[in-house]
Design an enzyme around this catalytic site. Structure first.
Site, PDB file in Angstrom:
ATOM      1  N   HIS A  93       0.764  -1.113   0.126  1.00 45.45           N
ATOM      2  CA  HIS A  93      -0.067  -0.036  -0.151  1.00 45.45           C
ATOM      3  C   HIS A  93       0.966   1.470  -0.131  1.00 45.45           C
ATOM      4  O   HIS A  93       0.585   2.194  -0.723  1.00 45.45           O
ATOM      5  CB  HIS A  93      -0.971   0.075   1.227  1.00 45.45           C
ATOM      6  CG  HIS A  93      -2.109   1.226   1.255  1.00 45.45           C
ATOM      7  ND1 HIS A  93      -2.016   1.991   2.233  1.00 45.45           N
ATOM      8  CD2 HIS A  93      -2.950   1.653   0.329  1.00 45.45           C
ATOM      9  CE1 HIS A  93      -2.860   2.775   2.179  1.00 45.45           C
ATOM     10  NE2 HIS A  93      -3.362   2.632   0.850  1.00 45.45           N
ATOM     11  N   HIS A 106       1.154   4.094  -3.090  1.00 49.42           N
ATOM     12  CA  HIS A 106       0.968   5.537  -3.046  1.00 49.42           C
ATOM     13  C   HIS A 106       2.336   6.105  -3.450  1.00 49.42           C
ATOM     14  O   HIS A 106       2.072   7.465  -3.745  1.00 49.42           O
ATOM     15  CB  HIS A 106       0.639   6.089  -1.817  1.00 49.42           C
ATOM     16  CG  HIS A 106      -0.924   5.647  -1.263  1.00 49.42           C
ATOM     17  ND1 HIS A 106      -2.046   6.540  -1.945  1.00 49.42           N
ATOM     18  CD2 HIS A 106      -1.625   4.699  -0.870  1.00 49.42           C
ATOM     19  CE1 HIS A 106      -3.025   6.188  -1.580  1.00 49.42           C
ATOM     20  NE2 HIS A 106      -3.088   5.060  -1.038  1.00 49.42           N
ATOM     21  N   HIS A 153      -7.766  -0.059  -4.856  1.00 47.47           N
ATOM     22  CA  HIS A 153      -8.355  -0.089  -3.157  1.00 47.47           C
ATOM     23  C   HIS A 153      -9.827  -0.726  -3.207  1.00 47.47           C
ATOM     24  O   HIS A 153     -10.175  -1.706  -2.411  1.00 47.47           O
ATOM     25  CB  HIS A 153      -8.768   1.263  -2.866  1.00 47.47           C
ATOM     26  CG  HIS A 153      -7.584   2.079  -2.490  1.00 47.47           C
ATOM     27  ND1 HIS A 153      -7.006   2.858  -3.323  1.00 47.47           N
ATOM     28  CD2 HIS A 153      -6.930   2.259  -1.134  1.00 47.47           C
ATOM     29  CE1 HIS A 153      -5.960   3.416  -2.847  1.00 47.47           C
ATOM     30  NE2 HIS A 153      -5.895   2.986  -1.624  1.00 47.47           N
ATOM     31  N   GLU A 165     -10.245  11.209  -4.550  1.00 48.32           N
ATOM     32  CA  GLU A 165      -9.186  10.917  -3.771  1.00 48.32           C
ATOM     33  C   GLU A 165      -8.962  11.897  -2.632  1.00 48.32           C
ATOM     34  O   GLU A 165      -8.719  11.830  -1.496  1.00 48.32           O
ATOM     35  CB  GLU A 165      -7.839  10.515  -4.568  1.00 48.32           C
ATOM     36  CG  GLU A 165      -6.882  10.108  -3.654  1.00 48.32           C
ATOM     37  CD  GLU A 165      -5.470   9.590  -4.513  1.00 48.32           C
ATOM     38  OE1 GLU A 165      -5.503   9.570  -5.551  1.00 48.32           O
ATOM     39  OE2 GLU A 165      -4.495   9.222  -3.741  1.00 48.32           O
ATOM     40  N   HIS A 192     -11.866  11.541   0.194  1.00 47.13           N
ATOM     41  CA  HIS A 192     -11.070  10.582   0.697  1.00 47.13           C
ATOM     42  C   HIS A 192     -10.034  11.140   1.757  1.00 47.13           C
ATOM     43  O   HIS A 192      -9.841  10.265   2.812  1.00 47.13           O
ATOM     44  CB  HIS A 192     -10.591   9.637  -0.298  1.00 47.13           C
ATOM     45  CG  HIS A 192      -9.374   8.812   0.040  1.00 47.13           C
ATOM     46  ND1 HIS A 192      -8.263   9.373  -0.189  1.00 47.13           N
ATOM     47  CD2 HIS A 192      -9.411   7.771   0.674  1.00 47.13           C
ATOM     48  CE1 HIS A 192      -7.391   8.508   0.165  1.00 47.13           C
ATOM     49  NE2 HIS A 192      -7.805   7.390   0.655  1.00 47.13           N
ATOM     50  N   HIS A 238      -9.850  10.271   5.918  1.00 40.25           N
ATOM     51  CA  HIS A 238      -8.718   9.567   6.689  1.00 40.25           C
ATOM     52  C   HIS A 238      -8.271  10.391   7.648  1.00 40.25           C
ATOM     53  O   HIS A 238      -7.753   9.910   8.829  1.00 40.25           O
ATOM     54  CB  HIS A 238      -7.268   9.340   5.659  1.00 40.25           C
ATOM     55  CG  HIS A 238      -7.265   8.043   4.892  1.00 40.25           C
ATOM     56  ND1 HIS A 238      -6.617   7.115   5.650  1.00 40.25           N
ATOM     57  CD2 HIS A 238      -7.796   7.726   3.632  1.00 40.25           C
ATOM     58  CE1 HIS A 238      -6.679   6.148   4.515  1.00 40.25           C
ATOM     59  NE2 HIS A 238      -7.280   6.542   3.546  1.00 40.25           N
ATOM     60  N   HIS A 263     -12.915   2.886   3.343  1.00 44.07           N
ATOM     61  CA  HIS A 263     -12.727   2.682   1.997  1.00 44.07           C
ATOM     62  C   HIS A 263     -13.940   1.846   1.368  1.00 44.07           C
ATOM     63  O   HIS A 263     -14.109   2.040   0.114  1.00 44.07           O
ATOM     64  CB  HIS A 263     -11.099   1.884   1.730  1.00 44.07           C
ATOM     65  CG  HIS A 263     -10.066   2.906   1.281  1.00 44.07           C
ATOM     66  ND1 HIS A 263     -10.094   3.428   0.136  1.00 44.07           N
ATOM     67  CD2 HIS A 263      -9.291   3.393   2.178  1.00 44.07           C
ATOM     68  CE1 HIS A 263      -8.991   4.411   0.070  1.00 44.07           C
ATOM     69  NE2 HIS A 263      -8.776   4.403   1.343  1.00 44.07           N
TER      70      HIS A 263
HETATM   71 CU1  CUO Z   1      -4.827   4.072  -0.001  1.00 36.42          CU
HETATM   72 CU2  CUO Z   1      -6.876   5.720   1.664  1.00 36.42          CU
HETATM   73  O1  CUO Z   1      -5.775   5.591  -0.050  1.00 36.42           O
HETATM   74  O2  CUO Z   1      -5.312   4.761   1.700  1.00 36.42           O
END
Ligand code: CUO
Length: 688
Positions: free
Chosen positions: A211, A215, A240, A350, A366, A370, A406
């Site tokens: 992950h 990113h 995701h 995002e 998004h 978080h 998510h």
């Molecule tokens: Cu990978 Cu929310 O995008 O963690």
């Protein structure tokens, strides 16, 4: 190896130590220009340099900088603060830093710039921005980027293991004699907490480093060359989405119901999470979130977020989906059509500031989710606590709430997909192609077809790059941990081609058949939980064809060695082709979790295969793109410096509604598809 490239590699090591200390197991030291020393060491730079240059074999001279950068823009993020890619301020700082690194006129200046800036920046910010630059500069293609679990191991393992590591490093000096450090199983909660049944998945080191790596390859901010990649918004959705599909299926395997999407931000969050891992920058454990925590508006020195903002953005995005178009800043309507709609939505949800069609209006849905969740324990900073694991891509997947948030985001995308027309016969069929046999079988021996096996395994990975302690002569510290594993298998498909020779794309999925109560799933449910296993092209000759494929070749996964490869010159292959593999290849689902766990008594799945016409799907790559050997996990990660190699929308054919009520009818209607029952049996033993 070119010393500049070697220097770049060494800058990944010992992230918290000053740049003048030795690297490469005590063998190498940088010869720094006087101006590189930070104020703290400048007055005795000679003494410091002498101390660290004893017994070294190699000294790498670094050049003066032709222009000394002004790093004031990064000063807001102190060296001991947590760095978060979800935080707009931090992201902006990282973006400027990446630009600074990319703009360095040549390799030598880039090395000097990196070495000069390293001790003047937050170490995690440095490692991230530096890795992004190394991954994107054309002259650093050969530099391997270590896995994040090796640079900042404390973000991945239980901290008491570090005491053992420290002790082992100081007591046992010789490399081969050191015992690996054992990371305990299930250390975050007891079985009183149902969610703990999924800890092996959420806290898997390979899952979290995938992950992080994803990113890193697809940053939301930065120079256009880094951010604006082919179909990145769609890939954000799809990667995701697949994580969610896998997680939901994994829950069924453990007799838990599907994730409840976090649709209501005003409701208590039932799931608590106590991560028990250390942050490298300040040596504190990540804050926990108690059970039944209510989210609150965040009002902190480095950012404020109101829950009502997030709700407003959510409603606008959902309204746009219902209307079938988004509006840009000038009010121009951009349709959310079958091809581009999902990509536009991905970047907007995002959100990636430079790619969102209208950041002011659709907001930062998004990322801010978080953030709000990650500060639930201390929303106004009165307790001076930093963010919890949800605030960092390195650690977010550990927390059960990640999947609820998510899950909500995925539903937003799924609503758009559900409004698109049902796939037509034309789009789904491949005339003249008939799949007559499907099989998945373990090994070459007499194993029973279509019964696959999972079990526990303990493995050791070297986490030494990030250990800033212990004798410098020797940087080998192994961490030994338990993880799920599967026995490798082979797919066999028999395909009759009644036409001329053709190229097909072979798409393999597994779909759960029943939920946690053993109730059969409808096709509409199955398709949303269809797990992509592999995708590859196959040549189909006229007549009978047998197509074979190994599970280890999967286009979603990378081998264990690559998830956990060691860093440092000593571990690096010398042959050109292997070196190429070694490069930027850490993105990919871990092979050891390719298969869901299944159940001890066996759990039934549909193994689905579809052969589609590659002629409609091929993507012409721009010429002169370098050959990249590590493209095996392209389904989730794309290809480095290339276009996404499948012209169909990601997840095809399960990304849209299908013309039938159940999978049997669907497959029965198309000769280019086939399915079989697949049993996944979990052996609750530690093997190997
Ligand atoms: Cu990978 Cu929310 O995008 O963690």
């Amino acid at each position: 190896m070119n010393t500049d490239l070697k220097a770049l590699e060494l800058l990944f090591q010992r992230p918290l130590e000053p740049v003048f200390t030795t690297r490469d197991q005590g063998k190498t030291v940088f010869d720094l220009p006087e101006s590189f020393y930070t104020d703290r060491y400048r007055n005795n730079s000679e003494e410091v340099a002498n101390r660290f240059s004893q017994n070294v074999q190699t000294r790498i001279p670094l050049r003066e900088l032709t222009s000394v950068p002004n790093l004031d823009f990064a000063a807001k993020l102190g060296r001991k603060h947590q760095f978060s890619l979800f935080n707009s301020l931090h992201r902006e700082i990282a973006s400027q830093l990446v630009k600074l690194y990319l703009d360095a006129p040549n390799l030598q200046q880039f090395v000097s710039l990196a070495a000069y800036t390293k001790d003047r920046l937050n170490p995690v910010l440095f490692q991230y921005s530096y890795a992004v630059a190394v991954a994107h500069r054309p002259d650093t293609r050969e530099v391997p980027i270590p896995n994040i679990s090796q640079v900042f191991p404390s973000n991945f393992i239980e901290p008491s293991a570090f005491q053992d590591a420290r002790q082992e490093a100081s007591v046992v000096e010789k490399n081969g004699n050191r015992a690996p450090i054992t990371i305990p199983d299930n250390y975050t909660a007891s079985d009183r907490e149902d969610e703990q049944r999924l800890a092996y998945f959420r806290e898997d080191i390979g899952v979290n480093s995938h992950h992080w790596h994803w990113h890193l390859v697809y940053p939301a901010s930065g120079p256009a060359t880094v951010v604006n990649k082919d179909r990145r918004g769609e890939l954000f959705y799809y990667m995701h989405h697949q994580i969610l599909a896998r997680y939901n299926v994994e829950r069924f395997c453990n007799n838990l119901k599907r994730v409840l999407p976090l649709n209501n931000l005003r409701e208590e969050i039932i799931e608590g999470y106590f991560p028990k891992i250390l942050s490298s920058v300040n040596n504190r454990t990540y804050p926990a979130r108690i059970s039944n925590q209510l989210l609150r508006d965040v009002d902190r020195p480095d950012g404020s977020i109101e829950i009502s903002d997030v709700e407003r953005w959510r409603d606008r995005v959902l309204a746009a989906i219902d209307q079938g178009f988004v509006e840009d800043t000038k009010g121009t309507r951009i349709p959310l059509d079958e091809k581009r709609g999902i990509d536009i939505l991905g970047n907007l949800v995002e959100a990636a500031p430079s790619l969102s069609v209208n950041m002011q209006y659709y907001g930062n849905l998004h990322n801010q989710g978080h953030n709000i969740i990650s500060f639930a324990h201390d929303p106004d900073a009165r307790h001076l606590e930093d963010f919890g694991v949800m605030g960092d891509v390195t650690t977010a997947m550990r927390d059960p709430i990640f999947y609820r948030w998510h899950g909500f985001i995925d539903n937003v995308f799924n609503k758009h997909k559900a409004l698109l027309p049902v796939y037509t016969n034309d789009e789904l069929s491949f005339s003249g192609i008939n799949v007559t046999y499907v099989e998945a079988k373990i090994g070459a021996g007499p194993a029973r077809p279509n019964t696959l096996l999972t079990y526990w395994q303990r493995s050791t990975a070297n986490l030494a790059a990030g250990l800033d302690f212990g004798p410098v002569e020797d940087d080998t510290i192994g961490a030994n941990f338990r993880h799920l594993q599967n026995a490798p298998w082979t797919y066999t498909f028999n395909v009759t081609n009644s036409g001329a020779r053709r190229t097909a794309t072979c798409r393999i999925f597994i779909c759960p058949k029943t939920d946690e109560r053993n109730q059969p799933l409808r096709l509409e449910e199955q398709r949303l939980m269809a797990i992509e296993m592999d995708k590859f092209t196959a040549e189909l000759m006229p007549g009978e064809n047998t197509v074979r494929r190994e599970s280890t070749q999967s286009s979603v996964a990378i081998p264990f060695e690559r998830s956990f490869r060691a860093v440092g010159v000593n571990y690096q292959p010398t042959a050109a082709d292997e070196l190429a593999r070694f490069r930027f290849c850490g993105c990919g689902w871990p092979q050891h979790l390719l298969l869901p766990k299944g159940k001890p008594e066996g759990m039934l799945f549909d193994l689905f295969v579809m052969f589609s016409d590659y002629a409609n799907e091929a993507v012409a790559q721009p010429t002169n793109t370098p050959n990249d050997a590590c493209s095996t996990a392209y389904s989730f990660c794309g290809l480095k410096d290339k276009l996404y190699p499948d012209a169909r929308t990601m997840g095809f054919p399960f990304d849209r509604r299908l013309p039938n009520d159940n999978l049997t009818d669907f497959v029965g209607a198309f000769s280019n598809m086939a399915k079989t029952d697949l049993t996944i049996r979990f052996n609750d033993k530690l093997v190997g």
